[in-house]
Design an enzyme around this catalytic site. Structure first.
Site, PDB file in Angstrom:
ATOM      1  N   TYR A 438     -62.694  -0.573  28.063  1.00  0.00           N
ATOM      2  CA  TYR A 438     -63.100  -1.666  28.948  1.00  0.00           C
ATOM      3  C   TYR A 438     -62.120  -2.830  28.946  1.00  0.00           C
ATOM      4  O   TYR A 438     -61.232  -2.892  28.138  1.00  0.00           O
ATOM      5  CB  TYR A 438     -64.555  -2.085  28.743  1.00  0.00           C
ATOM      6  N   GLU A 439     -62.282  -3.688  29.914  1.00  0.00           N
ATOM      7  CA  GLU A 439     -61.393  -4.840  30.123  1.00  0.00           C
ATOM      8  C   GLU A 439     -59.949  -4.390  30.397  1.00  0.00           C
ATOM      9  O   GLU A 439     -58.978  -4.994  29.937  1.00  0.00           O
ATOM     10  CB  GLU A 439     -61.459  -5.778  28.909  1.00  0.00           C
TER      11      GLU A 439
END
Lengths: 592, 592
Positions: A438-439
């Site tokens: 994620y990110e």
């Protein structure tokens, strides 16, 4: 196995390895002093150890639960969050005008490490709120700030980031969520967002969603994205909660780990339309996101450090207690603690060295971000910003990769017990595995490093960083202490490899981008290894100078990294420089 | 995502990479021919694909369930096992005198790969039965063989291995389970065993436990261990089932993965005592275990290959289907399949290259074991046995390490979808994580390689293996085909590194064993990389000679391995040779 915040390692890294002390002495952060920094970190360590760490197991077992559109957090979590905000931990870095303490990001990142070690599923919630605060503070209208910012800074409300849609993950150009003006300055938002972390929960009465969407007449692609603020409950002029907005959690993902972090499918405007307000300029939504992206990526990087630290502590405790095998001369019924075995020592040293290296890289990135805001000279601020930009993808990807690696070694140290969920070692691996995704996946980070970060300031950002690394190599050579073993030579070779690979990438990118991109991931790993080895050596040099104040074993750890991990660096440079043709010839091999 | 058995890769590896064809032509396996081998593997592939693979998901979700001392397998599993035994798959390698087909281990291992790709939790059950068959066949009395062996060979009953106790995992010297003679040739066994795979289930009417225990007057340590056969149900003279024996499953472990494989705490003799019979000589139990240990370790190694293969297939299918990002000139609304991106190609190629390398090492080990039994000349049999012994720890540890690595990359290729359990990628990582642990942790394998395998035949076993590797390096150099890129040079460096590290280990072990043992794990990895790179090059050479018969892309794959993975090898040699002092200085760094 419980967690004890490694406050002395953290303080040492912040003050002496990445150089916070120098900035405190120069007055970069006003009258903030080392004593206050230590006091804050000690208290954060206590809170993480005593209040958050005990929630980790039940968070995994019970998880966040969705019923009737509402998410209930695991037993004890809501109460802990209330104590956490009451103690002021939410507002460390928030702007003073909105009740924040305006403390340095480097300090905040160190506390964030401890919240995440306590429980990654807990730590990710406040991380997202920090991002929302940042975006709103930088780009929202004064009215929106007045209504929302104070309550987000204090933690009374929490924030979310709504980017991903089923067809658009790494590729935001494909986003379809729509925003239609209502004529009164507000908009009706309609669309479905997925993977929305803390999209719905019972920590706070209101949740402030930041949503990327397209205005009715927006161009296609990323230049047609605008950012909107969409609260769960509309807010009355007196600040009290008004009607429920048309934004609903439709389901929770059933995930490998971080079970207590509610990962929501969010439906905006399924009924009358979700009311939202534009943040920043129309069609400039991605720019508003970029404001907070560095910080958000760094905050995910620190999750890698955090889970690695906890996995290390768990494995170390087990290795000291579990007895298997004998030293020469011991009776057959007796056994030594397995930490006596060289192979187990290698495992534990690898865990600790990687963790400490990633910690230093993350803190270094955070301090660069602080200097980009607070340094006196404009030139220094610019250089610091360039360094923060350069290091961010490394901090994010290297740290989260080693988070998975260290958690996996942690399971292995436990033998069969590591595979049994009750031990807790397995949860660390399950939790750690999200952070490289994620990110911005770590592949995206590597591409960002090669495509956007190496060319920063015409190559001067990477050049300056390598020059700083060389100064450490020279200092190690100069002291000529046998306790450092081959550290100097190994690190010199690693830095040379980093430079060599970077030069090749910079030269190749304009003419054969696919060849350069094929080397992005090994180059990022090489960067992390060189930077990590240098950081540990810097720590060893500082420890040698400080003697009793420093954590024991800094020299041994730096030497271990240099002699057992840094030798990968020249191999990675060879892979970057020589590996592309066979990656490009992959079609045939993958076809079969 | 479903699994399709890669029968052509498997057949090619077996026949042309590791050289089964040569042995078939020489008549080493009697009248067994290539056509029959292919027919068997094709049919096994069909069974694995159609019958076992669909059970994997429900096996994970439902798991094995214990109630009232009985374990129920997940829905559909019992029926699939019945079809599997009916089709004769249990008896491939069993001795002909007891109804087995007496086919080569190399063929059996290839089928085992497919059962495990179908479902690792399924594959591990038959693996243990094969071990029990081997131990009973080699060491049990004619009476025990008559009663038990036929039914184990056919799969009508299954077998288990009972070694571990709470205080004794890697260290069998600490075992406490007791055996008391009853005077009629049988014994009463009392003790608790843990981590007993398939210790209780509903696949078969009877379960035959092989149990390590101490006779009343046995010496301490491993020289006081004897092996006992303890059936779940005693068997009447006519072969029908008699009274229930006093051996019970007390609980199931709650594990990270392989949920359908019942991992039991087994209580022997909590009540009247569990009746058992001695297998082999008193106090020679460990020797009986050693008989089957090579094969059992190889069978776990193949699990690493199996899970890697399935993870690769899952990731490849996703990468072909998921669309994100554009090529230059594409409209903003459009997107390419992510397999077009160089970083994703690197990921997929890494997965495939590691999988194929580990497969070749495992099959090579299996064929060596076959030649140790079937080769005409005693000298050849001895050399083959030495090679099987040498390669077994590499086959076990390297393959299971890359199983975890490949499964983890597989999650990463899926991005956020990889972290969601429904996708299936996460299960592969959870399942894969046990294989480096059980059947001797990979640390134990590395120690075995350095301590017992390098000195085999006074170093001639490793010497002969390296000489064989050099012949491949020379062949690559000789053909001088530009499609091989830097393969020859990279592999030459890898083999040199393997030799250099081995020489250092052999010289160091007698004088400073801790220093040598500190390098065991990196040495094993180095061995796997060198052997894997050579095997892929051998495959590329064979494919070039065979042209249309060979899987496409063998040369590209070998080149990818040589240029992108083999460069690690010299770095690993440096770590083996130079890394020990800082491992030994770990005490201080770990103390803090």
């Amino acid at each position: 196995m419980s967690y004890r915040a490694p406050v002395s390692d953290i303080v040492f890294t912040l003050r002496h390895v990445v150089g916070l002390d120098r900035e405190l002495e120069r007055g970069t952060f006003g009258d903030l002093g080392a004593d206050l920094v230590e006091a804050i970190l000690t208290e954060a360590g206590r809170f993480a150890t005593e209040e958050i760490a005990p929630l980790n197991r039940i968070g995994d077992e019970v998880g966040a639960i969705l019923a009737d559109g509402k998410v209930t957090m695991p037993p004890g979590w809501k109460e802990a969050y209330a104590r956490w905000t009451k103690a002021g931990w939410a507002s460390l870095t928030g702007p003073a005008a909105f009740g924040g303490q305006d403390l340095p990001t480097s300090l905040s990142v160190a506390t964030l490490e401890m919240w995440n070690s306590g429980s990654m599923a807990y730590g990710i919630g406040p991380t997202l709120t920090l991002g929302a605060v940042e975006a709103i503070h930088a780009h929202a209208s004064p009215q929106l700030k007045d209504i929302f910012l104070g309550k987000l800074v204090s933690g009374e409300w929490m924030g979310t980031m709504n980017l991903t849609e089923p067809q658009a993950g790494s590729d935001l150009a494909l986003l379809r969520t729509r925003a239609e003006p209502r004529g009164d300055g507000s908009y009706l938002i309609r669309g479905t967002k997925i993977f929305i972390t803390y999209g719905e929960h019972d920590f706070t009465d209101n949740i402030v969603h930041l949503v990327l969407a397209r205005l009715t007449d927006a161009p296609p692609g990323t230049r047609g994205l605008s950012l909107f603020l969409v609260p769960k409950f509309l807010v009355q002029p007196d600040g009290s909660l008004g009607p429920r907005n048309d934004v609903w959690c439709r389901s929770l993902e059933h995930k490998l780990g971080i079970h207590a972090s509610p990962t929501c499918v969010m439906a905006f405007g399924d009924n009358e339309g979700a009311v939202g307000w534009l943040v920043g300029e129309p069609n400039r939504g991605l720019n508003c996101m970029f404001t907070m992206m560095n910080n958000a990526r760094l905050c995910v990087g620190i999750q890698g450090v955090a889970i690695a630290e906890r996995a290390y502590q768990t494995a170390l405790a087990y290795a000291r207690e579990r007895r298997q095998g004998r030293l020469p001369g011991m009776p057959a019924e007796d056994a030594v603690a397995i930490i006596a075995h060289p192979d187990i020592r290698r495992s534990l040293m690898t865990m600790k060295a990687l963790t400490q290296a990633a910690r230093a890289i993350c803190y270094e990135t955070a301090l660069a971000a602080d200097l980009a805001r607070h340094a006196r000279e404009a030139g220094e601020r610019e250089a610091a910003q360039a360094r923060a930009n350069l290091l961010t993808p490394v901090a994010k990807a290297f740290s989260t990769d080693i988070g998975v690696e260290v958690a996996s070694i942690g399971i292995q140290v436990h033998g069969g017990m590591g595979y049994v969920e009750e031990t807790g070692a397995a949860q660390h691996l399950r939790d750690a595995r999200i952070a490289p995704i994620y990110e911005g996946t770590n592949g995206i980070q590597a591409i960002d490093l090669v495509v956007r970060k190496l060319p920063l300031e015409g190559g001067r950002a990477i050049g300056a960083y390598i020059a700083d690394m060389r100064r450490i190599v020279e200092a190690v050579a100069r002291i000529d202490d046998p306790a450092f073993g081959a550290t100097g030579g190994r690190l010199a070779a690693a830095v040379d490899a980093l430079e060599r690979a970077g030069i090749w990438l910079a030269a190749t990118m304009p003419t054969d981008p696919d060849a350069a991109l094929a080397g992005a991931t090994p180059y990022l790993r090489l960067f992390g290894i060189a930077a990590g080895g240098i950081a540990l050596a810097r720590g060893a040099l500082a420890a040698r100078a400080l003697a009793s104040e420093a954590p024991a074993g800094s020299v041994a750890l730096a030497r271990f990294f240099a002699e057992n991990i840094a030798p990968e660096a020249p191999a990675l440079a060879e892979i970057v420089i020589g590996g592309a043709p066979s990656v490009q010839a992959a079609e045939m091999a993958l076809a079969s």
